[in-house]
Motif scaffolding. Sequence first.
Motif, PDB file in Angstrom:
ATOM      1  N   LEU A 226     -21.079 -79.141 -69.416  1.00  0.00           N
ATOM      2  CA  LEU A 226     -21.254 -78.677 -68.037  1.00  0.00           C
ATOM      3  C   LEU A 226     -21.388 -79.876 -67.109  1.00  0.00           C
ATOM      4  CD1 LEU A 226     -21.718 -76.287 -66.069  1.00  0.00           C
ATOM      5  CD2 LEU A 226     -24.163 -76.509 -66.565  1.00  0.00           C
ATOM      6  N   GLU A 227     -20.597 -79.893 -66.028  1.00  0.00           N
ATOM      7  CA  GLU A 227     -20.639 -80.999 -65.068  1.00  0.00           C
ATOM      8  C   GLU A 227     -20.317 -80.473 -63.676  1.00  0.00           C
ATOM      9  OE1 GLU A 227     -21.124 -85.159 -64.254  1.00  0.00           O
ATOM     10  OE2 GLU A 227     -21.222 -84.181 -66.216  1.00  0.00           O
ATOM     11  N   SER A 228     -21.092 -80.894 -62.672  1.00  0.00           N
ATOM     12  CA  SER A 228     -20.828 -80.517 -61.282  1.00  0.00           C
ATOM     13  C   SER A 228     -19.746 -81.421 -60.711  1.00  0.00           C
ATOM     14  CB  SER A 228     -22.108 -80.648 -60.447  1.00  0.00           C
ATOM     15  OG  SER A 228     -23.105 -79.764 -60.903  1.00  0.00           O
ATOM     16  N   ILE A 229     -18.792 -80.833 -59.968  1.00  0.00           N
ATOM     17  CA  ILE A 229     -17.699 -81.608 -59.387  1.00  0.00           C
ATOM     18  C   ILE A 229     -17.414 -81.135 -57.967  1.00  0.00           C
ATOM     19  CG2 ILE A 229     -16.538 -82.198 -61.559  1.00  0.00           C
ATOM     20  CD1 ILE A 229     -14.644 -79.845 -61.055  1.00  0.00           C
ATOM     21  N   GLN A 230     -16.834 -82.023 -57.173  1.00  0.00           N
ATOM     22  CA  GLN A 230     -16.380 -81.712 -55.821  1.00  0.00           C
ATOM     23  C   GLN A 230     -14.889 -81.989 -55.758  1.00  0.00           C
ATOM     24  OE1 GLN A 230     -18.076 -80.433 -53.147  1.00  0.00           O
ATOM     25  NE2 GLN A 230     -16.172 -80.417 -51.960  1.00  0.00           N
ATOM     26  N   VAL A 231     -14.100 -80.970 -55.416  1.00  0.00           N
ATOM     27  CA  VAL A 231     -12.641 -81.102 -55.370  1.00  0.00           C
ATOM     28  C   VAL A 231     -12.189 -81.157 -53.916  1.00  0.00           C
ATOM     29  CG1 VAL A 231     -10.441 -80.068 -56.026  1.00  0.00           C
ATOM     30  CG2 VAL A 231     -12.429 -79.831 -57.539  1.00  0.00           C
ATOM     31  N   GLU A 232     -11.503 -82.232 -53.543  1.00  0.00           N
ATOM     32  CA  GLU A 232     -10.990 -82.408 -52.180  1.00  0.00           C
ATOM     33  C   GLU A 232      -9.506 -82.060 -52.131  1.00  0.00           C
ATOM     34  OE1 GLU A 232     -13.056 -82.992 -49.864  1.00  0.00           O
ATOM     35  OE2 GLU A 232     -14.788 -83.689 -51.009  1.00  0.00           O
ATOM     36  N   GLU A 233      -9.015 -81.734 -50.946  1.00  0.00           N
ATOM     37  CA  GLU A 233      -7.618 -81.329 -50.775  1.00  0.00           C
ATOM     38  C   GLU A 233      -6.663 -82.426 -51.230  1.00  0.00           C
ATOM     39  OE1 GLU A 233      -4.633 -79.489 -47.353  1.00  0.00           O
ATOM     40  OE2 GLU A 233      -6.587 -80.305 -46.789  1.00  0.00           O
TER      41      GLU A 233
END
Length: 274
Positions: A226-233
Amino acid sequence: MLPKLIKIIIISMISLSYIPVLMADTFEPNNSYETATLIYLHHYDSPYTQTIQQHDFTDKEDEDWVQFYVVKGNRYVIKAKPVESSKCDPAIEIYGPDGQQPIDNGFSDKESNGTVENIEWTASQDGLHFARFYQCIEDCSPEFGELNAYHIIFSKLGAGAAFGYISGQVFPCNEQLDFSDTNIISWAKEKIFGRSLILPGCFYFMTIESGSYELKAFSSGFFPFLESIQVEEFQTVTLNIHLDPKINDKKGDINKNDKLDIGDVIQSMKYLSR
């Protein structure tokens, strides 16, 4: 940076997307929902085109199946677009999560060689869905084989749909890891928004709407990842997944957490120092 294998796939699919290539359908066998190829969301402004798949029909018995993940309430479109000069005539049917029950209005066949077929629909439930593509054989005269290929494109409709990408490699990359039993998903607000299969070389790749997610991976015999991620355009998040195996022989598992780790070493040293 994308892994080397993913770059090769991207370059290959760019060629397939815009130039009719005389090659066999590389996604075979995919003649049933059990062997359906996973297809990713395609965004028309994307710099990547690996989300477009090229297929063909070998003969009248040949079918092509793909699977994809949908979110309830979102509107989608799936297309079968013959390549330039192709005389195939594909029909499309869309099925729900069981691969056997067609969705409402999930059929398209314009019965004209070289014509683009498409189905637009609003997802009535979350989950994997399937699309079946087959050659029209009644009241039409399609042609078969590599020279009569077509592209499958799966997209989400609606304003404001911006996409990014998640890729990486899964470890351990050996016989311990069962590809067919390994799931990689992107999760947010109690919903799954993306899913990936494992590619050759233990790589994975998914297209997903921009936003914040929890990336989860789980496989039999391993602890969940489990890992938190931020996906940008139009940006790629590169995240390698390391799955810790559960142990069968628990003699050395002193701290009872189902794995051999530094905690077991510390506990054993405490016993020895008594």
